[in-house]
Design an enzyme around this catalytic site. Structure first.
Site, PDB file in Angstrom:
ATOM      1  N   ASN A 241      37.586  40.802  40.819  1.00 29.88           N
ATOM      2  CA  ASN A 241      37.571  39.340  40.722  1.00 29.88           C
ATOM      3  C   ASN A 241      39.020  38.856  40.593  1.00 29.88           C
ATOM      4  OD1 ASN A 241      37.621  36.730  39.570  1.00 29.88           O
ATOM      5  ND2 ASN A 241      35.461  36.928  39.056  1.00 29.88           N
TER       6      ASN A 241
ATOM      7  N   GLY B  17      37.314  41.308  36.535  1.00 30.88           N
ATOM      8  CA  GLY B  17      38.483  40.475  36.821  1.00 30.88           C
ATOM      9  C   GLY B  17      39.558  40.508  35.761  1.00 30.88           C
ATOM     10  N   GLN B  18      39.246  39.890  34.614  1.00 32.20           N
ATOM     11  CA  GLN B  18      40.247  39.665  33.572  1.00 32.20           C
ATOM     12  C   GLN B  18      41.016  40.927  33.193  1.00 32.20           C
ATOM     13  OE1 GLN B  18      41.295  36.986  31.557  1.00 32.20           O
ATOM     14  NE2 GLN B  18      42.439  38.339  30.215  1.00 32.20           N
TER      15      GLN B  18
ATOM     16  N   ARG C  37      51.307  26.553  36.736  1.00 30.83           N
ATOM     17  CA  ARG C  37      52.485  25.804  37.168  1.00 30.83           C
ATOM     18  C   ARG C  37      52.191  24.839  38.323  1.00 30.83           C
ATOM     19  NH1 ARG C  37      57.829  27.270  35.916  1.00 30.83           N
ATOM     20  NH2 ARG C  37      57.785  27.676  33.680  1.00 30.83           N
TER      21      ARG C  37
ATOM     22  N   ARG D 214      39.154  24.770  39.152  1.00 26.03           N
ATOM     23  CA  ARG D 214      40.263  24.967  38.214  1.00 26.03           C
ATOM     24  C   ARG D 214      41.185  26.126  38.592  1.00 26.03           C
ATOM     25  NH1 ARG D 214      37.043  27.371  32.997  1.00 26.03           N
ATOM     26  NH2 ARG D 214      35.951  25.385  33.153  1.00 26.03           N
ATOM     27  N   HIS D 215      40.681  27.060  39.381  1.00 26.63           N
ATOM     28  CA  HIS D 215      41.596  28.137  39.829  1.00 26.63           C
ATOM     29  C   HIS D 215      41.519  28.320  41.342  1.00 26.63           C
ATOM     30  CE1 HIS D 215      37.857  30.250  39.071  1.00 26.63           C
ATOM     31  NE2 HIS D 215      38.066  30.386  37.774  1.00 26.63           N
TER      32      HIS D 215
ATOM     33  N   ARG E 233      34.690  27.264  41.450  1.00 24.58           N
ATOM     34  CA  ARG E 233      34.078  26.429  40.410  1.00 24.58           C
ATOM     35  C   ARG E 233      34.021  24.976  40.855  1.00 24.58           C
ATOM     36  NH1 ARG E 233      33.764  28.870  35.126  1.00 24.58           N
ATOM     37  NH2 ARG E 233      33.172  26.781  34.487  1.00 24.58           N
TER      38      ARG E 233
ATOM     39  N   GLU F 123      22.886  40.337  39.293  1.00 23.69           N
ATOM     40  CA  GLU F 123      24.069  40.837  38.586  1.00 23.69           C
ATOM     41  C   GLU F 123      23.788  40.675  37.096  1.00 23.69           C
ATOM     42  OE1 GLU F 123      27.979  39.751  39.938  1.00 23.69           O
ATOM     43  OE2 GLU F 123      28.835  40.029  37.929  1.00 23.69           O
TER      44      GLU F 123
ATOM     45  N   HIS G  18      31.170  41.105  33.702  1.00 24.99           N
ATOM     46  CA  HIS G  18      31.646  40.165  32.695  1.00 24.99           C
ATOM     47  C   HIS G  18      32.122  40.897  31.452  1.00 24.99           C
ATOM     48  CE1 HIS G  18      32.433  36.409  30.755  1.00 24.99           C
ATOM     49  NE2 HIS G  18      32.165  35.820  31.902  1.00 24.99           N
TER      50      HIS G  18
ATOM     51  N   THR H 242      34.943  30.618  30.459  1.00 19.27           N
ATOM     52  CA  THR H 242      34.440  31.460  31.547  1.00 19.27           C
ATOM     53  C   THR H 242      32.912  31.388  31.506  1.00 19.27           C
ATOM     54  OG1 THR H 242      34.445  33.693  32.490  1.00 19.27           O
ATOM     55  CG2 THR H 242      34.506  33.543  30.091  1.00 19.27           C
ATOM     56  N   THR H 243      32.243  31.959  32.513  1.00 23.46           N
ATOM     57  CA  THR H 243      30.780  31.860  32.583  1.00 23.46           C
ATOM     58  C   THR H 243      30.161  32.418  31.301  1.00 23.46           C
ATOM     59  OG1 THR H 243      31.128  32.439  34.898  1.00 23.46           O
ATOM     60  CG2 THR H 243      28.854  32.261  34.149  1.00 23.46           C
TER      61      THR H 243
ATOM     62  N   ASP I  84      40.168  35.696  40.581  1.00 21.05           N
ATOM     63  CA  ASP I  84      40.370  34.317  40.086  1.00 21.05           C
ATOM     64  C   ASP I  84      41.623  34.177  39.227  1.00 21.05           C
ATOM     65  OD1 ASP I  84      37.918  33.762  41.161  1.00 21.05           O
ATOM     66  OD2 ASP I  84      36.861  33.729  39.244  1.00 21.05           O
ATOM     67  N   HIS I  85      41.874  35.213  38.403  1.00 21.61           N
ATOM     68  CA  HIS I  85      42.944  35.061  37.415  1.00 21.61           C
ATOM     69  C   HIS I  85      44.329  35.036  38.036  1.00 21.61           C
ATOM     70  CE1 HIS I  85      40.429  34.833  33.971  1.00 21.61           C
ATOM     71  NE2 HIS I  85      39.685  35.770  34.488  1.00 21.61           N
TER      72      HIS I  85
ATOM     73  N   HIS J 146      35.372  33.005  42.290  1.00 28.17           N
ATOM     74  CA  HIS J 146      34.461  31.985  41.771  1.00 28.17           C
ATOM     75  C   HIS J 146      35.005  30.616  42.188  1.00 28.17           C
ATOM     76  CE1 HIS J 146      32.091  30.474  37.975  1.00 28.17           C
ATOM     77  NE2 HIS J 146      31.837  29.752  39.045  1.00 28.17           N
TER      78      HIS J 146
HETATM   79  N1  PXP Z   1      30.709  38.463  37.280  1.00 26.99           N
HETATM   80  C1  PXP Z   1      30.488  37.136  37.146  1.00 26.99           C
HETATM   81  C2  PXP Z   1      29.193  36.577  37.631  1.00 26.99           C
HETATM   82  C3  PXP Z   1      31.456  36.292  36.569  1.00 26.99           C
HETATM   83  O1  PXP Z   1      31.200  34.973  36.429  1.00 26.99           O
HETATM   84  C4  PXP Z   1      32.685  36.841  36.163  1.00 26.99           C
HETATM   85  C5  PXP Z   1      33.761  35.951  35.616  1.00 26.99           C
HETATM   86  O2  PXP Z   1      34.209  35.106  36.620  1.00 26.99           O
HETATM   87  C6  PXP Z   1      32.880  38.218  36.330  1.00 26.99           C
HETATM   88  C7  PXP Z   1      31.873  39.020  36.884  1.00 26.99           C
HETATM   89  C8  PXP Z   1      34.154  38.894  35.934  1.00 26.99           C
HETATM   90  O3  PXP Z   1      34.308  38.806  34.549  1.00 26.99           O
HETATM   91  P1  PXP Z   1      35.641  39.297  33.848  1.00 26.99           P
HETATM   92  O4  PXP Z   1      36.757  38.427  34.354  1.00 26.99           O
HETATM   93  O5  PXP Z   1      35.368  39.112  32.391  1.00 26.99           O
HETATM   94  O6  PXP Z   1      35.848  40.734  34.242  1.00 26.99           O
END
Ligand code: PXP
Length: 259
Positions: free
Chosen positions: A6, A235-236, A17, A48-49, A44, A150, A213, A99-100, A8-9, A42
């Site tokens: 993921n 992701g994170q 910035r 936001r990202h 959103r 999921e 997640h 986050t979700t 997104d980050h 994602h």
């Molecule tokens: N799966 C889903 C459905 C999510 O919403 C997210 C967060 O965007 C992730 C996986 C990844 O989560 P994390 O960033 O905590 O690894």
């Protein structure tokens, strides 16, 4: 086990910035080289990202299948049907959340959800539903026409962090501030058992199973042992580690843990 990264980050850092770097598009080749199996983003409602043009470019140029997480907002459903990522994962969204926070409420308006799933599948997009490990969710997801579920591992990850963190305060202390360790251990074991049993039930009912997640390099191993789970979306923790070791190494290390 397959790894969806993921990204997104990377866009979160850019948006800090509001400039052009780092560009999440640049992550695609690096993730592919490092052994990732999928790119997850994602889109959103508040953008936001990841923005629409990011998502369009990522879907168009990704050498890996793209899994687009999204809510059921009409403009986003239109976007999915127009740009046709490999998969759409429907998630609930709240404006205020960081986050979700939870899985989809499959009981709230099943007819609307079924219509959205139907439209996406007609556009040849695989559909996954992000669900909490609740017993009714698997049967409901199957009836609604999803091909994947999921499993939300957020509570597992929170309990894991509460049990293992030596920090006096952690952001994960959502359940209660002062749970004794044996109680925490029991709660973690119960949550893990719930995930494993739901994965089994989903697999037996013909659904394909992903999870994600809050998963990180420390807590992922037990989840990898659940045989019905084909794929993890992470992701994170990967992007956080990439700050120190680079994205390619961070992805490769996670992929090695997934086997
Ligand atoms: N799966 C889903 C459905 C999510 O919403 C997210 C967060 O965007 C992730 C996986 C990844 O989560 P994390 O960033 O905590 O690894």
């Amino acid at each position: 086990m397959k790894l969806g990264v993921n990204i997104d980050h990377i866009a979160v850092l850019r948006e800090a910035r509001r400039i052009n770097d780092p560009d999440p598009l640049q992550a695609l080749g690096i993730c592919a080289r490092a052994g990732a199996d999928q790119i997850t983003i994602h889109l959103r409602e508040d953008r936001r990202h990841i923005h629409d043009d990011d998502a369009e470019a990522i879907i168009r140029h990704s050498p890996l299948p793209v899994n687009l997480e999204c809510a059921q907002a009409p403009d986003i459903v239109d976007f999915v049907c127009r740009h046709r990522p490999h998969r759409a994962t429907l998630v609930p969204e709240k404006r205020q959340e960081v986050t979700t926070e939870g899985g989809l409420d499959l009981k709230r308006d099943p007819a609307a959800l079924e219509a959205v799933i139907g439209r996406m599948r007609e556009a040849q997009v695989e559909v996954s539903l992000f669900i909490d490990p609740d017993p009714y969710a698997v049967e409901a997801a199957r009836k609604l026409g999803a091909q994947w579920v999921e499993l939300h591992t957020g509570r597992y990850a929170n309990l894991w962090a509460m049990l293992h963190s030596n920090l006096p305060r952690t952001r994960h202390r959502i359940e209660s501030l002062d749970l004794p360790r044996d109680k925490l251990r029991r709660m973690l074991d119960e949550e893990y058992a719930r995930l494993a049993s739901l994965a089994r039930e989903a697999g037996e009912s013909g659904l394909r199973v992903a999870a994600g997640h809050g998963l990180n390099y420390q807590n992922v191993a037990p989840i990898v042992q659940i045989p019905e789970i084909e794929e993890l979306n992470i992701g994170q923790s990967i992007v956080a580690r990439s700050v120190f070791v680079g994205l390619e190494t961070a992805v490769r290390e996670m992929k090695e843990l997934l086997g």
